[in-house]
Design an enzyme around this catalytic site. Structure first.
Site: not given
Ligand code: IMP
Ligand code: MG
Length: 185
Positions: A108, A111
């Protein structure tokens, strides 16, 4: 179908306003699917959908994929509330043999990238021939890693968003549009 859009939603103590319309999301997916179709037609592809957040995106993307492929689902999570944590849980539910295959991860949102870099490493250990990544959303200002993201739907600012599969505390995954937090700190 009901066509009146919901412009604001409240989840617990937080208010969110509409940010990306379902029409824009669908156009974005049209383009990505076209690209994936032309890049991978004729290859042995396994789409690996990362639950829970990517379920809606995956459903819309995969309906547009026009070549024979497999679809499988894994689960992992690194998010508690609205802040990213560095604790990455294990990949659950992967029972396909990946050796020698092309794996396209369907996510999805990227981040910080911590979750995906961890996932990509795990998949490489399983000797996939190539591991590609297709994400609907990408927050370049939050990204801490440097792995390539092969297919990006939309780049968005570093704000917390919900809807279209994305949740706040387990809620709001069901909306067809994407919403952003009002009154960020
Ligand atoms: P990362 O490891 O920081 O890249 O985050 C990954 C996961 O965090 C994503 O697959 C999402 O499920 C969740 N996530 C990241 N940003 C958001 C947001 O703005 N809203 C909701 N879920 C988020
Ligand atoms: Mg995710």
């Amino acid at each position: 179908m009901m066509s009146d859009k919901i412009n604001k939603i409240k989840v617990h103590d937080k208010e969110f306003e509409i940010f990306i319309s379902s029409e824009k999301i669908q156009q974005t997916i049209d383009k990505m699917a076209e690209q994936i179709n032309s890049d991978f037609r004729g290859k042995d592809v396994l789409f690996l959908v990362v639950l829970n957040g990517a379920f809606m995106f995956a459903a819309d993307l995969l309906k547009r994929i026009d070549f024979e492929c497999q679809v499988s689902f894994v689960k992992l999570s690194s998010y508690v509330g609205t802040t990213s944590t560095s604790t990455v849980r294990e990949l659950i539910g992967l029972d396909e043999v990946l050796r020698g295959r092309t794996v396209i991860i369907v996510e999805d949102i990227v981040d910080t990238g911590i979750t995906m870099s961890n996932t990509i490493e795990k998949l490489k250990h399983l000797e996939a021939a190539e591991v590609k990544l297709a994400t609907l959303l990408f927050k370049p200002d939050a990204f801490l890693k440097d792995f390539p993201i092969d297919y990006v739907g939309l780049e968005i600012p570093n704000d917390f968003i919900i809807g279209y599969g994305l949740d706040y505390d387990g809620l709001a995954r069901n909306y067809p549009d994407i919403y952003t937090l009002i009154g960020k700190a």
